[in-house]
Design a protein around this motif. Structure first.
Motif, PDB file in Angstrom:
ATOM      1  N   LYS A  85       0.632   4.191  -1.280  1.00 56.01           N
ATOM      2  CA  LYS A  85       0.034   5.497  -1.017  1.00 56.01           C
ATOM      3  C   LYS A  85      -0.021   5.760   0.485  1.00 56.01           C
ATOM      4  O   LYS A  85       0.407   6.812   0.958  1.00 56.01           O
ATOM      5  CB  LYS A  85      -1.374   5.538  -1.619  1.00 56.01           C
ATOM      6  N   THR A  86      -0.515   4.784   1.236  1.00 50.85           N
ATOM      7  CA  THR A  86      -0.636   4.974   2.680  1.00 50.85           C
ATOM      8  C   THR A  86       0.732   5.054   3.345  1.00 50.85           C
ATOM      9  O   THR A  86       0.932   5.846   4.263  1.00 50.85           O
ATOM     10  CB  THR A  86      -1.472   3.842   3.302  1.00 50.85           C
ATOM     11  N   LEU A  87       1.683   4.236   2.867  1.00 52.33           N
ATOM     12  CA  LEU A  87       3.031   4.302   3.431  1.00 52.33           C
ATOM     13  C   LEU A  87       3.616   5.698   3.245  1.00 52.33           C
ATOM     14  O   LEU A  87       4.237   6.256   4.150  1.00 52.33           O
ATOM     15  CB  LEU A  87       3.944   3.273   2.768  1.00 52.33           C
ATOM     16  N   ASP A 139       0.852  -1.181   0.000  1.00 51.57           N
ATOM     17  CA  ASP A 139       0.000   0.000   0.000  1.00 51.57           C
ATOM     18  C   ASP A 139       0.888   1.232   0.000  1.00 51.57           C
ATOM     19  O   ASP A 139       1.065   1.901   1.008  1.00 51.57           O
ATOM     20  CB  ASP A 139      -0.909  -0.046   1.229  1.00 51.57           C
TER      21      ASP A 139
END
Lengths: 344, 263
Positions: free
Chosen positions: B159-161, B157
């Motif tokens: 984007k979230t990282l 993920d």
């Protein structure tokens, strides 16, 4: 730090209005929960506060007197705990917690002292050198929290931090989280769709629906004095008693119920713990379901209102399915709410 | 040991297949160290031919290594940002773009080379320089680099990282260096080994693009088969094996590692 939002709204590029203009103030050290069903705009609001989402023009966000509306997320000094925790897989527990400090260019000895302090607070000392892949769900949650708190953010934002955990673990960690957040003594906003979670953790809860805050207050206020049908149903699952009101009487399919005051056009709700099965009851219904829950039974009764009425029965035995039972409800326990104030 | 006839049959088929593949290789390698091929191995074992190949074709070997390295650098510089862009913006447009990058795989190397010659053949300085072959190699190997990085990036993920890093105060370049690159490393490694191996072994394109002064390892191989005595050609094969087999093994190892992370 006091958070203050005025006129904050979000319209997505496809025209969806995720958030209608909102006013919100969170006082220093207060733990606020944004509670609502999925798609109500609570996560969008949290992301706007974090700086991960740009609000519509006209919105204003203040951290104390500092207008952060146009500030980038990396300059806002917020701590964020993500739903999936988003721990960096290329770093150890220590590396994850120290990352924010490295970005602040804190001197190594100071950073180490701070990391140790946070590790101890979150009871992670023994796991400091582990890879994050070798952690359990609960441990990951604590690391995510430790990482967010280590750089001393101005505000802590938590996006459904318990939803990635097993149900059995969730309740334990919920209480643990409530204790930790108070230990940090920080302004915090906590997004959840679980009313029990919001009640257990927050000082104040804002119930959201369709992009607006429909009611906010302490958990007790929301539970005892819901101002709309939506809040009554969402917080403490109130059930509708649908019948016809006349003066202080409510005529239902299963009998006549006394009301505390003259009522004509309003809706009457009741919570499961106020529905008592008793021989002297004025209402009659048929037992549909019985569920044994250890300390009590949940009895589903049909024939009183149009839906199934749930009753909490603390006792050694439960009636059988199909039995006819008498039910009494204390008029003072009824919630009388304006009709049509909020559609569901 | 051998429990049933079915097992015995399996073993026989496997061994036969192996023998079918291995024996010609072994024969060829042996020919490379035989004093006189027509008299057979009884004529003696020698490294004379290997040294002779070295004398004749050392330039080709170094050119190939240099090309592979340059190709690796270029595909990395283009491939990493490309894979990152594709991973961060998934959608139909990215899919089309990814297919487009992969197009050189479907087009025969000869056709690709012809296109390059038609377009740049008249630019004399470029046409006769090693960079002309490099362009062909980059075109051919880039999809492998992009895809293997993309596979690893798409599995997390990203984007979230990155949002997490941003909330901790990391600027966009820092996020890229601290989060994206280290986590893409298994994919980069697998891609790099594939690129180097393919570049060293590439014949199709290179044969069309090369000049008499710029022969790569496989082109030299073809040249030695065509014009040298059999022992020299065989010794050449031996050298080629020594260079390519360890690379292949490393590639296997790296890509299985990348796959483990992607899953």
């Amino acid at each position: 730090m006091t958070l203050h939002l005025t006129n904050t709204a979000k319209t997505f590029s496809d025209g969806t209005r995720a958030l209608l203009p909102i006013e919100l103030t969170v006082k220093t050290g207060e733990i606020m929960s944004l509670l609502g069903p999925s798609g109500c705009g609570k996560t969008t609001l949290l992301r706007i506060i974090a700086g991960l989402e740009t609000p519509d023009t006209g919105s204003q966000i203040f951290f104390d007197d500092d207008d952060v509306t146009l500030q980038q997320v990396e300059d806002r000094k917020v701590g964020m705990v993500f739903q999936s925790y988003a721990l960096f897989p290329n770093m150890s527990v220590r590396g994850n917690i120290g990352y924010g400090l490295k970005m602040q260019k804190l001197a190594p000895d100071k950073a180490n002292a701070r990391i140790n302090e946070v590790l101890e607070m979150c009871q992670l000392e023994k796991l400091a050198l582990r890879s994050i892949k070798a952690l359990s769900g609960g441990q990951r949650q604590r690391v995510a929290l430790a990482r967010a708190i280590a750089p001393r953010p101005r505000i802590l934002l938590l996006d459904e931090p318990l939803s990635a955990l097993d149900a059995s673990l969730r309740e334990v960690l919920r209480d643990e989280l409530a204790v930790l957040l108070r230990k940090f003594n920080i302004t915090a906003i906590f997004v959840t769709h679980d009313q029990a979670e919001a009640m257990a953790i927050a000082d104040r809860v804002a119930v959201m629906d369709h992009g607006t805050i429909v009611q906010s207050g302490t958990p007790e206020e929301l539970y005892r004095n819901p101002q709309s049908m939506f809040v009554a149903k969402f917080v403490g699952s109130a059930m509708l008693l649908d019948g016809s009101c006349k003066g202080k009487k409510l005529t239902l399919a299963g009998g006549v119920q006394d009301l505390p005051k003259n009522t004509t056009d309003e809706l009457v709700f009741v919570r499961a713990e106020d529905v008592h099965i008793s021989k002297k009851g004025s209402l009659t219904g048929t037992v549909q379901t019985t569920t044994f829950l250890g300390t009590h039974y949940r009895i589903g009764i049909s024939g009183i209102a149009s839906g199934v009425l749930t009753s909490i029965l603390a006792g050694q035995t439960a009636p059988n399915i199909g039995d006819t039972v008498k039910v009494s409800i204390n008029p003072e326990a009824l919630l009388i709410l304006p009709n049509g104030a909020h559609k569901e | 040991m051998i429990k049933s006839k079915a097992k015995l049959l399996q073993l026989t088929v496997t061994l036969t297949a192996c023998a079918f593949l291995f024996i010609p290789t072994v024969m060829s390698v042996m020919a490379g160290v035989t004093a006189n091929y027509f008299k057979g191995i009884s004529s003696g074992v020698t490294l004379k031919w290997v040294f002779q190949v070295w004398e004749l074709y050392a330039d080709s070997i170094f050119l190939s290594l240099w090309l592979a390295l340059a190709c690796l650098v270029v595909t990395f510089i283009i491939g990493l940002p490309a894979a990152y862009g594709l991973a961060r913006h998934p959608g139909w447009f990215s899919r089309v773009l990814e297919e487009f990058i992969s197009l050189p795989l479907a087009v025969p190397g000869l056709a690709l080379a012809l296109a390059l010659l038609q377009l740049y053949g008249t630019m004399k300085g470029f046409r006769t320089s090693w960079t002309f072959i490099l362009v062909g190699h980059v075109l051919y190997t880039l999809p492998f680099m992009v895809r293997s990085i993309l596979a690893v990036l798409a599995a997390m993920d990203l984007k979230t990282l990155e949002e997490a890093a941003a909330s901790l105060g990391a600027s966009p370049p820092r996020r890229f260096l601290n989060i994206v690159v280290p986590n893409a490393m298994p994919g980069i490694l697998a891609g790099a080994l594939t690129v180097v191996t393919l570049s060293i072994g590439e014949f199709n394109l290179t044969w069309m693009l090369h000049t008499p002064y710029l022969k790569t390892l496989p082109v030299g191989l073809a040249d030695s088969y065509a014009s040298m005595r059999l022992e020299i050609a065989s010794a050449y094969t031996l050298i080629f094996f020594i260079m390519i087999v360890p690379l292949l093994m490393a590639m296997q190892w790296a890509s299985s590692r990348a796959q483990r992370i992607a899953n």
